[in-house]
Each structure stands twice: as C-alpha cells, then as structure tokens.
Scaffold this active site. Structure first.
Site, PDB file in Angstrom:
ATOM      1  N   ASP A   1      65.637  32.435  80.882  1.00 56.36           N
ATOM      2  CA  ASP A   1      65.341  33.122  79.613  1.00 56.36           C
ATOM      3  C   ASP A   1      63.839  33.168  79.402  1.00 56.36           C
ATOM      4  OD1 ASP A   1      65.295  30.293  79.132  1.00 56.36           O
ATOM      5  OD2 ASP A   1      65.495  30.636  76.981  1.00 56.36           O
TER       6      ASP A   1
ATOM      7  N   ASP B   1      56.456  31.858  83.380  1.00 55.45           N
ATOM      8  CA  ASP B   1      57.349  31.001  82.588  1.00 55.45           C
ATOM      9  C   ASP B   1      58.681  31.702  82.362  1.00 55.45           C
ATOM     10  OD1 ASP B   1      58.419  29.127  80.882  1.00 55.45           O
ATOM     11  OD2 ASP B   1      57.216  29.722  79.161  1.00 55.45           O
TER      12      ASP B   1
ATOM     13  N   GLU C   1      66.070  27.579  77.319  1.00 50.60           N
ATOM     14  CA  GLU C   1      64.895  26.699  77.286  1.00 50.60           C
ATOM     15  C   GLU C   1      63.937  27.119  76.186  1.00 50.60           C
ATOM     16  OE1 GLU C   1      61.167  24.690  78.099  1.00 50.60           O
ATOM     17  OE2 GLU C   1      61.439  26.842  77.972  1.00 50.60           O
TER      18      GLU C   1
ATOM     19  N   THR D   1      44.226  27.520  36.632  1.00 45.64           N
ATOM     20  CA  THR D   1      44.060  26.113  36.267  1.00 45.64           C
ATOM     21  C   THR D   1      45.405  25.416  36.221  1.00 45.64           C
ATOM     22  OG1 THR D   1      44.065  26.887  34.020  1.00 45.64           O
ATOM     23  CG2 THR D   1      41.906  26.378  34.990  1.00 45.64           C
TER      24      THR D   1
ATOM     25  N   ARG E   1      52.225  12.583  68.608  1.00 44.76           N
ATOM     26  CA  ARG E   1      52.506  12.676  70.043  1.00 44.76           C
ATOM     27  C   ARG E   1      52.550  11.236  70.549  1.00 44.76           C
ATOM     28  NH1 ARG E   1      54.367  17.549  72.188  1.00 44.76           N
ATOM     29  NH2 ARG E   1      53.610  19.145  70.759  1.00 44.76           N
TER      30      ARG E   1
HETATM   31 ZN   LIG Z   1      59.273  27.506  80.641  1.00 38.04          ZN
END
Ligand SMILES: [Zn+2]
Length: 457
Positions: free
Chosen positions: A88, A119, A153, A315, A328
C-alpha cells in the site's frame, strides 16, 4: 553466485519496466475509493511472487486489506528468512506539486518518480527479483524464504498484530528482513540496528465552565493556558534533561564502541542545521546530535491549543487548554512504565486550581539488535558486495512498530535492509527511487540470502 549476479545485470531494464507496472496501481490504503486498487496491488504482488518461482502463494484475508504470502522451503538445514514489506502507498495530495503524475512512473536523471517507488513497492520488488534470479538461474535458493507483504502499513497496520499471533507457525523464521527505510545518505549505504519507541498523550486542562471576561474575572481564577505552560515547563530543565522521576532508569547507555563508530560517520552538523533553518541546534547536554536523535529519549510538545488565536484582540480568559505531547523512547525503556511515571508526575505538578485529564494515546516499544548480531553483520557484508562499499551501522530516531511485533510474537530478530535515500520524498510529492540503488539493492539482496545461508555452516 556469479551466474545469479549476471542474470540480475542482464535483466536490469526489464526490472524497471515491471516495477513501473507495479507503481501504476494507486493502492492508497487511506482512501476507501481505492479499495479495489489496493486489492489489485495485492494480486499483482502475488502474481509477481508466483512468476519468480515462489510456492504456496496466497492472499490471506483480514478484516482489512489482504496479506500476501508466499514461501520456498526447499533448503533443509538452512536458515529461514521472513521478508516483510508493504504494497500500500500514501495518498498523493497535493497532486499539483508532482512534476509528473504520481501513478505514471517516470525516469529522470537515474531516478524513478512515482508514489510507492521508495516506500515500499520498489524495495519489495527488489527482493522478488533477487529470489527470481536464484530460482531461474540456479533452480534453488540458498535459504528458505517466506514473503509477508501487507496492505495497511500506511494506515497503522491495524490487523497485523492479530494476524502474526494467529499464524505463528506459518511465519516461523530465523530472521526477519525489512526493506522499508532509507540509507544514511547518498553514496553511504547503511544497516540500521536500532529504533526508538513512542509514548503519546493528550493533556486537557479545565479552569471554569466557560470562557470568561478577563477584566471582570481576571485575577480571581487560574488561567488554564498559563497553568498548562507552567506544567510543561517542569518536564525538562534548560539542559534538555527530562525531569519525570525515574524516566532515565532503564535507558541503555551508549557503548564506547558505538560512540566511536558514530563519530566516524560523514555527518555535517552545520549543513544539517542550515537545512533545518534552525538558528542553533539544541538537545540534551553531553551528547552529540546523532546520539541525541538515535540513542537518547525525548519529551516533545506536538501541539498546543487554548484561548483566542484569531486576528485582532479579544480579552478572554480561556476555560480550557490542551496539549499533545509525546516521548521518543530508547532501549530498554518500556512504554507502560513510562506512561505511569508521566501520569504520576503530571498529577504531582498539577495545581488544585484546575482539572487536569491525561489521556494515553498510542505507543510503541523501542528496538535494538545487538551491535554485533550475526544477521546484522551478514547484512553488512551483503551490502558491501552489492554496493561495492562498506556500509555504516546506524540507528534511527523513528519507529517501525512491526519490528517489535516480530520480536515479541515470533521471537525473531529483524534486519533493516533499506536502500531508499533520506531525500526521496516518501509520503511527499515527487517520491522517487534511485535506480542505481534499486539495481545494487537486488544484487545485495541476493548476497544477503547467500550470507545468511553461510551462517548455518
Ligand atoms: Zn513504508
């Protein structure tokens, strides 16, 4: 082996033509209108495995997109490689920023431009072609191989963990090979052996029932925006050290060998800073930039929201404030334990003048192969043979959750064998794949199987 490499060299152009067909399928998993294309890409992957000579090729149906499986298990006594990748792709918006249409793969200056080129279709295809070269030329593979190519993914692999848990037998292997990551830099092939994990939270602070007039009520109640800022300010000191009690307890210290290896990497801090447009770099004191990104945990604010943010002045005393924060994590920190430490610390720093709600969102464990793991070293030798250059050994600051799934459910280590480049625009317009790296990657993949076969002797 020479015959296999010759076969790969001779078929170079055919591989690119076939890859273009694969890239023409708009298998965008995030968009329901592409469900048919996603399935078509799964079938295309299965057909490519079949014509490469893989056996038992089938689609496993899940509640989401199908998983493509195929194996070749005719090498008794030899290790088994489980190859993982995905068919995908990411959406293509904004489509007008593409130089050529994202699903019409186009060659320019030795690079192939298309969504999915790097990718991950290009890298999946690289392994299919390495397998094909062995099976067509030698009639066999030096190792046992299983292909596991998923179609979710890019949308979080929601059905993957359950699938792996339910198919432990079929997926049993000695090592997982994943080609879904970039190399260190152009001309600097690398093997990645560590990833950071993640712990993500939303913090909601409420002061009053509704927004108030800052003249009539200002001074009488706490301002949630201010309270939230003060709470966040207590998460880190000025040296970038995180103040959550116990946060660093399980952090694995960098070994001297690792630090020495990383110092040798061709990393230009000034260039890095300029590319980011940062006036000055900042991070935990006592560590270099690469160490901070690869081997040290972080606490970051991902988003802040409160009060009036439109044009002009109003305000107002906001009733609520919200922040998204994440950490992380590095080996051997555990997301569950960190979540508890963070929540405890938040209740400690929260004043009684407001209500504070901390909601835990997703998380993932950090991962690291031993620095001298035999599979990692074998992958290093394969890269050297395919690229004619010794790879560097690096870690990554990001996360690939499937690596932890394989480690936990199958007890199998992963080797991250990526040949993309950091500037190949994965997830962005003009995604591309360097065809030299693609070609060398096929040769390196073939050597990888050979090297892993050698480990059993
Ligand atoms: Zn990938």
């Amino acid at each position: 082996m020479n015959q296999v490499v010759d076969f790969i060299n001779v078929n170079r152009d055919r591989y690119v033509d076939e890859l273009k067909q694969y890239l023409a399928i708009p298998s965008i998993s995030a968009l329901p209108q592409h469900a048919g294309d996603v399935r078509r890409a799964a079938e295309w992957t299965a057909d490519a495995l079949r014509s490469a000579g893989m056996q038992n090729v089938k689609l496993f149906e899940t509640e989401g997109n199908p998983i493509v499986y195929g194996d070749w298990l005719q090498a008794p006594g030899k290790p088994t490689i489980l190859f993982y990748g995905h068919y995908d792709v990411q959406p293509v918006d904004p489509v007008d920023l593409w130089t050529t249409p994202p699903f019409e793969a186009t060659e320019r200056d030795g690079e192939l431009y298309a969504r999915g080129a790097a990718d991950d279709k290009g890298q999946v295809f690289m392994h299919i072609k390495a397998v094909e070269a062995f099976l067509k030329q030698a009639g066999s593979l030096p190792v046992n191989m299983k292909f596991f190519v998923e179609g979710e993914e890019e949308v979080g692999s929601a059905h993957l963990d359950d699938f792996v848990r339910a198919h432990k037998q079929e997926l049993a292997a000695d090592v997982v090979v994943i080609s879904d990551s970039p190399m260190f830099d152009r001309g600097v092939p690398s093997i990645c052996y560590g990833l950071r994990g993640l712990a993500y939270f939303q913090i909601d602070v409420r002061g009053t029932k509704t927004d108030l007039h800052s003249g009539s009520f200002g001074g009488a109640v706490a301002n949630p925006a201010f309270v939230l800022a003060q709470m966040l300010a207590q998460m880190k000191d000025r040296g970038g050290h995180i103040k959550i009690p116990g946060f660093y307890d399980d952090v694995r210290e960098l070994s001297e060998a690792e630090r020495a290896e990383w110092k040798k990497l061709p990393f230009n801090e000034t260039k890095y800073r300029k590319e980011l447009g940062a006036p000055k770099l900042f991070g935990e004191s006592g560590f270099t930039t690469l160490e901070r990104v690869w081997a040290r945990p972080t606490f970051e604010v991902n988003g802040l929201l409160s009060g009036f943010t439109g044009e002009g002045a109003k305000t107002v005393l906001p009733a609520t404030a919200m922040a998204k924060v994440s950490m992380r994590l590095v080996p051997d920190q555990h997301p569950e334990k960190i979540a508890k430490q963070f929540q405890d610390y938040m209740s400690k720093v929260a004043p009684k003048t407001v209500e504070v709600k901390v909601t835990r969102m997703h998380g993932g464990k950090p991962w690291m192969a031993e620095f001298d793991n035999k599979f990692v070293r074998a992958a290093g030798r394969a890269i050297e043979k395919g690229f004619g250059k010794q790879p560097v050994f690096n870690r990554e600051g990001g996360s690939i959750p499937v690596v932890s799934t394989f480690q936990e459910e199958l007890g199998v280590p992963s080797v991250l064998f990526g040949v993309g480049l950091p500037d190949e625009n994965a997830h962005a317009p003009d995604e591309r794949l360097d065809l030299g790296n693609f070609h060398n990657g096929i040769i390196a993949s073939a050597y990888l199987y050979q090297e892993i076969a050698g480990l059993s002797e």
